[in-house]
Write a protein that holds these residues in place. Structure first.
Motif, PDB file in Angstrom:
ATOM      1  N   HIS A  79       0.862  -1.189   0.000  1.00 23.10           N
ATOM      2  CA  HIS A  79       0.000   0.000   0.000  1.00 23.10           C
ATOM      3  C   HIS A  79       0.892   1.231   0.000  1.00 23.10           C
ATOM      4  CE1 HIS A  79      -3.165  -2.789   0.972  1.00 23.10           C
ATOM      5  NE2 HIS A  79      -4.070  -1.820   0.965  1.00 23.10           N
ATOM      6  N   VAL A 125       1.458   5.189   0.354  1.00 24.38           N
ATOM      7  CA  VAL A 125       0.828   6.407   0.876  1.00 24.38           C
ATOM      8  C   VAL A 125       0.913   7.468  -0.218  1.00 24.38           C
ATOM      9  CG1 VAL A 125       0.917   8.203   2.651  1.00 24.38           C
ATOM     10  CG2 VAL A 125       1.491   5.842   3.242  1.00 24.38           C
ATOM     11  N   ALA A 142       9.554   5.778   6.601  1.00 32.28           N
ATOM     12  CA  ALA A 142       9.768   5.383   5.204  1.00 32.28           C
ATOM     13  C   ALA A 142      11.240   5.355   4.814  1.00 32.28           C
ATOM     14  CB  ALA A 142       8.968   6.288   4.277  1.00 32.28           C
ATOM     15  N   GLY A 143      12.139   5.229   5.796  1.00 30.77           N
ATOM     16  CA  GLY A 143      13.565   5.073   5.492  1.00 30.77           C
ATOM     17  C   GLY A 143      14.057   6.167   4.553  1.00 30.77           C
ATOM     18  N   PRO A 144      14.741   5.790   3.462  1.00 28.16           N
ATOM     19  CA  PRO A 144      15.268   6.818   2.559  1.00 28.16           C
ATOM     20  C   PRO A 144      14.177   7.653   1.880  1.00 28.16           C
ATOM     21  CG  PRO A 144      15.782   4.594   1.754  1.00 28.16           C
ATOM     22  CD  PRO A 144      15.151   4.431   3.092  1.00 28.16           C
ATOM     23  N   TRP A 145      12.944   7.167   1.915  1.00 21.59           N
ATOM     24  CA  TRP A 145      11.834   7.924   1.311  1.00 21.59           C
ATOM     25  C   TRP A 145      11.149   8.848   2.331  1.00 21.59           C
ATOM     26  CZ3 TRP A 145      12.847   2.795   0.349  1.00 21.59           C
ATOM     27  CH2 TRP A 145      13.157   2.458  -0.963  1.00 21.59           C
ATOM     28  N   GLY A 195      24.827   2.166  -1.158  1.00 19.34           N
ATOM     29  CA  GLY A 195      25.847   1.157  -0.876  1.00 19.34           C
ATOM     30  C   GLY A 195      25.571  -0.105  -1.671  1.00 19.34           C
ATOM     31  N   TRP A 237      23.979  -6.483  -4.903  1.00 19.67           N
ATOM     32  CA  TRP A 237      22.888  -5.904  -4.126  1.00 19.67           C
ATOM     33  C   TRP A 237      23.194  -4.426  -3.912  1.00 19.67           C
ATOM     34  CZ3 TRP A 237      24.165  -4.052   0.803  1.00 19.67           C
ATOM     35  CH2 TRP A 237      23.088  -3.654   1.597  1.00 19.67           C
ATOM     36  N   GLY A 269      21.491  -0.624  -2.063  1.00 26.29           N
ATOM     37  CA  GLY A 269      20.430   0.015  -1.286  1.00 26.29           C
ATOM     38  C   GLY A 269      20.865   1.416  -0.907  1.00 26.29           C
ATOM     39  N   VAL A 270      19.937   2.164  -0.347  1.00 23.28           N
ATOM     40  CA  VAL A 270      20.255   3.544   0.040  1.00 23.28           C
ATOM     41  C   VAL A 270      20.070   3.700   1.548  1.00 23.28           C
ATOM     42  CG1 VAL A 270      19.550   5.951  -0.212  1.00 23.28           C
ATOM     43  CG2 VAL A 270      19.692   4.485  -2.222  1.00 23.28           C
ATOM     44  N   ARG A 271      21.132   4.155   2.207  1.00 21.94           N
ATOM     45  CA  ARG A 271      21.068   4.353   3.665  1.00 21.94           C
ATOM     46  C   ARG A 271      20.441   5.714   3.967  1.00 21.94           C
ATOM     47  NH1 ARG A 271      26.300   3.223   2.367  1.00 21.94           N
ATOM     48  NH2 ARG A 271      27.128   1.199   2.959  1.00 21.94           N
ATOM     49  N   GLY A 286      19.426   5.506  11.966  1.00 19.44           N
ATOM     50  CA  GLY A 286      19.444   4.177  12.576  1.00 19.44           C
ATOM     51  C   GLY A 286      20.034   3.108  11.683  1.00 19.44           C
ATOM     52  N   ALA A 287      19.898   1.872  12.139  1.00 16.42           N
ATOM     53  CA  ALA A 287      20.436   0.716  11.423  1.00 16.42           C
ATOM     54  C   ALA A 287      19.545  -0.473  11.740  1.00 16.42           C
ATOM     55  CB  ALA A 287      21.868   0.438  11.874  1.00 16.42           C
ATOM     56  N   LEU A 288      19.731  -1.531  10.967  1.00 13.34           N
ATOM     57  CA  LEU A 288      18.927  -2.732  11.200  1.00 13.34           C
ATOM     58  C   LEU A 288      19.092  -3.211  12.646  1.00 13.34           C
ATOM     59  CD1 LEU A 288      17.137  -4.387   9.349  1.00 13.34           C
ATOM     60  CD2 LEU A 288      19.070  -5.885   8.919  1.00 13.34           C
ATOM     61  N   THR A 289      20.319  -3.108  13.154  1.00  7.87           N
ATOM     62  CA  THR A 289      20.594  -3.589  14.511  1.00  7.87           C
ATOM     63  C   THR A 289      19.924  -2.732  15.585  1.00  7.87           C
ATOM     64  OG1 THR A 289      22.660  -2.405  14.256  1.00  7.87           O
ATOM     65  CG2 THR A 289      22.779  -4.797  14.157  1.00  7.87           C
ATOM     66  N   HIS A 316      16.750  -1.284  15.040  1.00 11.19           N
ATOM     67  CA  HIS A 316      15.343  -1.089  14.674  1.00 11.19           C
ATOM     68  C   HIS A 316      14.392  -1.182  15.867  1.00 11.19           C
ATOM     69  CE1 HIS A 316      15.049  -1.558  10.018  1.00 11.19           C
ATOM     70  NE2 HIS A 316      15.534  -0.411  10.413  1.00 11.19           N
TER      71      HIS A 316
HETATM   72  C1  FAD Z   1      24.212  -0.496   1.777  1.00 11.74           C
HETATM   73  C2  FAD Z   1      23.619  -0.626   3.138  1.00 11.74           C
HETATM   74  C3  FAD Z   1      24.340  -1.235   4.143  1.00 11.74           C
HETATM   75  C4  FAD Z   1      23.816  -1.352   5.416  1.00 11.74           C
HETATM   76  N1  FAD Z   1      24.544  -1.980   6.379  1.00 11.74           N
HETATM   77  C5  FAD Z   1      24.020  -2.147   7.606  1.00 11.74           C
HETATM   78  C6  FAD Z   1      24.724  -2.855   8.615  1.00 11.74           C
HETATM   79  O1  FAD Z   1      25.821  -3.350   8.384  1.00 11.74           O
HETATM   80  N2  FAD Z   1      24.149  -2.974   9.838  1.00 11.74           N
HETATM   81  C7  FAD Z   1      22.918  -2.465  10.118  1.00 11.74           C
HETATM   82  O2  FAD Z   1      22.441  -2.626  11.226  1.00 11.74           O
HETATM   83  N3  FAD Z   1      22.235  -1.771   9.189  1.00 11.74           N
HETATM   84  C8  FAD Z   1      22.750  -1.621   7.946  1.00 11.74           C
HETATM   85  N4  FAD Z   1      22.063  -0.942   6.984  1.00 11.74           N
HETATM   86  C9  FAD Z   1      20.988  -0.078   7.418  1.00 11.74           C
HETATM   87  C10 FAD Z   1      19.646  -0.632   7.464  1.00 11.74           C
HETATM   88  O3  FAD Z   1      19.446  -1.609   6.501  1.00 11.74           O
HETATM   89  C11 FAD Z   1      18.773   0.588   7.293  1.00 11.74           C
HETATM   90  O4  FAD Z   1      18.818   1.322   8.476  1.00 11.74           O
HETATM   91  C12 FAD Z   1      17.426   0.203   7.002  1.00 11.74           C
HETATM   92  O5  FAD Z   1      17.303  -0.482   5.788  1.00 11.74           O
HETATM   93  C13 FAD Z   1      16.540   1.412   6.964  1.00 11.74           C
HETATM   94  O6  FAD Z   1      15.481   0.924   7.601  1.00 11.74           O
HETATM   95  P1  FAD Z   1      14.123   1.662   7.584  1.00 11.74           P
HETATM   96  O7  FAD Z   1      13.139   0.715   8.198  1.00 11.74           O
HETATM   97  O8  FAD Z   1      14.275   3.024   8.172  1.00 11.74           O
HETATM   98  O9  FAD Z   1      13.786   1.871   6.032  1.00 11.74           O
HETATM   99  P2  FAD Z   1      13.466   0.789   4.916  1.00 11.74           P
HETATM  100  O10 FAD Z   1      13.893  -0.580   5.314  1.00 11.74           O
HETATM  101  O11 FAD Z   1      14.029   1.355   3.642  1.00 11.74           O
HETATM  102  O12 FAD Z   1      11.895   0.804   4.887  1.00 11.74           O
HETATM  103  C14 FAD Z   1      11.175   1.913   4.403  1.00 11.74           C
HETATM  104  C15 FAD Z   1       9.895   1.373   3.809  1.00 11.74           C
HETATM  105  O13 FAD Z   1       9.050   2.474   3.480  1.00 11.74           O
HETATM  106  C16 FAD Z   1       8.359   2.118   2.308  1.00 11.74           C
HETATM  107  N5  FAD Z   1       7.834   3.337   1.658  1.00 11.74           N
HETATM  108  C17 FAD Z   1       8.503   4.340   1.048  1.00 11.74           C
HETATM  109  N6  FAD Z   1       7.653   5.268   0.562  1.00 11.74           N
HETATM  110  C18 FAD Z   1       6.408   4.840   0.884  1.00 11.74           C
HETATM  111  C19 FAD Z   1       5.096   5.349   0.649  1.00 11.74           C
HETATM  112  N7  FAD Z   1       4.866   6.500  -0.008  1.00 11.74           N
HETATM  113  N8  FAD Z   1       4.033   4.628   1.102  1.00 11.74           N
HETATM  114  C20 FAD Z   1       4.219   3.460   1.785  1.00 11.74           C
HETATM  115  N9  FAD Z   1       5.437   2.932   2.037  1.00 11.74           N
HETATM  116  C21 FAD Z   1       6.516   3.613   1.587  1.00 11.74           C
HETATM  117  C22 FAD Z   1       9.392   1.399   1.460  1.00 11.74           C
HETATM  118  O14 FAD Z   1       8.766   0.603   0.466  1.00 11.74           O
HETATM  119  C23 FAD Z   1      10.097   0.574   2.519  1.00 11.74           C
HETATM  120  O15 FAD Z   1       9.478  -0.688   2.664  1.00 11.74           O
HETATM  121  C24 FAD Z   1      22.543  -0.827   5.690  1.00 11.74           C
HETATM  122  C25 FAD Z   1      21.794  -0.227   4.668  1.00 11.74           C
HETATM  123  C26 FAD Z   1      22.317  -0.132   3.401  1.00 11.74           C
HETATM  124  C27 FAD Z   1      21.497   0.512   2.314  1.00 11.74           C
END
Ligand code: FAD
Length: 227
Positions: free
Chosen positions: A16, A18, A51-54, A73, A151, A153-155, A192-195, A197
């Motif tokens: 879905h 937004v 929404a992370g990078p968005w 990255g 692979w 992705g955008v941090r 933040g980071a995955l670790t 969350h």
């Molecule tokens: C290259 C790279 C290396 C990394 N290395 C590490 C590491 O070693 N250790 C670690 O802990 N973390 C690491 N991370 C970081 C971690 O993965 C990120 O912090 C994480 O992916 C961001 O999480 P998030 O939940 O904020 O965003 P995301 O996981 O990006 O989730 C955001 C969500 O919002 C959704 N979204 C966007 N716009 C809309 C909209 N309009 N409507 C509805 N949904 C929307 C997207 O579809 C997505 O599902 C790394 C990330 C990258 C890119």
């Protein structure tokens, strides 16, 4: 986690998007989502933008700002366990730092390049060659191993006021309360980071709970997930 959310009465809507966020008298109170072209209006008491990078794009839907430093990255997956445990260079974090085994694969990465668009293109040849060159420093025979996918992705990193080019950007997180810029009950959790969350979720949920006058702190750090 999904089971746990549903057990507490939560509803998860995947796929879905937004499309818009609405407010009445400066209070965020509904969103319009779209799934397979079907639009739905969802009314609510508060909104968390995760929404992370968005996050910046989502905040813009209701004229709010989120300042992020987006860094792209990439990594390469190799077939097999090239190492039995993660090998990470002992230095200030940089490109080409880590070989991480995962099941029958090993991930080598990563790179870091400032970008301005969260929609990342696929890994290109130049990036792959830079990753292989970096990997060769630790694993001289790396090109003999089969690499089957890349692979990228955008941090979504928090943009510091002053950037020190010699140091990596912080992986810390931030809860932005948009009440300061005229919109109540709209929070953004970013960085933040995955670790981290779980802690990110705790911080933002506690903040929204406080706004609603709930006197119950998040307890996810001591609650095992359902299995
Ligand atoms: C290259 C790279 C290396 C990394 N290395 C590490 C590491 O070693 N250790 C670690 O802990 N973390 C690491 N991370 C970081 C971690 O993965 C990120 O912090 C994480 O992916 C961001 O999480 P998030 O939940 O904020 O965003 P995301 O996981 O990006 O989730 C955001 C969500 O919002 C959704 N979204 C966007 N716009 C809309 C909209 N309009 N409507 C509805 N949904 C929307 C997207 O579809 C997505 O599902 C790394 C990330 C990258 C890119």
């Amino acid at each position: 986690l999904a089971k746990e959310i549903r057990a507490y009465g939560g509803k998860i809507l995947t796929n879905h998007q937004v499309l818009s966020i609405k407010q009445t008298n400066g209070v965020a109170n509904s969103i319009v989502v779209s799934c397979n072209g079907i639009k739905n209006n969802i009314e609510c008491d508060g909104i968390i933008n995760a929404a992370g990078p968005w996050s910046g794009k989502v905040a813009k839907l209701i004229n709010q700002n989120v300042e992020l430093q987006l860094t792209r990255g990439c990594g390469i997956f190799f077939t097999g366990q090239l190492v039995s445990q993660a090998i990470n260079r002992c230095r200030i974090p940089n490109n080409n730092d880590i070989m991480c085994p995962s099941g029958n694969e090993s991930l080598w990465g990563t790179t870091s390049q400032v970008v301005y668009d969260p929609d990342t293109p696929e890994t290109n040849q130049d990036e792959i060659q830079k990753l292989l060159l970096g990997a060769e420093e630790l694993f001289p025979n790396i090109r003999k191993y089969k690499s089957f996918r890349t692979w990228s992705g955008v941090r979504p990193l928090i943009k510091p006021k002053k950037i020190d080019k010699d140091l990596p950007l912080s992986r810390g997180h931030l809860v932005i309360d948009h009440e300061g810029t005229g919109l109540k009950n709209f929070l953004t959790i970013c960085g933040g980071a995955l670790t981290t969350h779980r802690l990110m979720a705790e911080d933002v949920v506690n903040k929204l709970g406080n706004k609603f006058g709930f006197d119950i702190a998040c307890s996810s750090h001591v609650t095992p997930l359902l299995n």
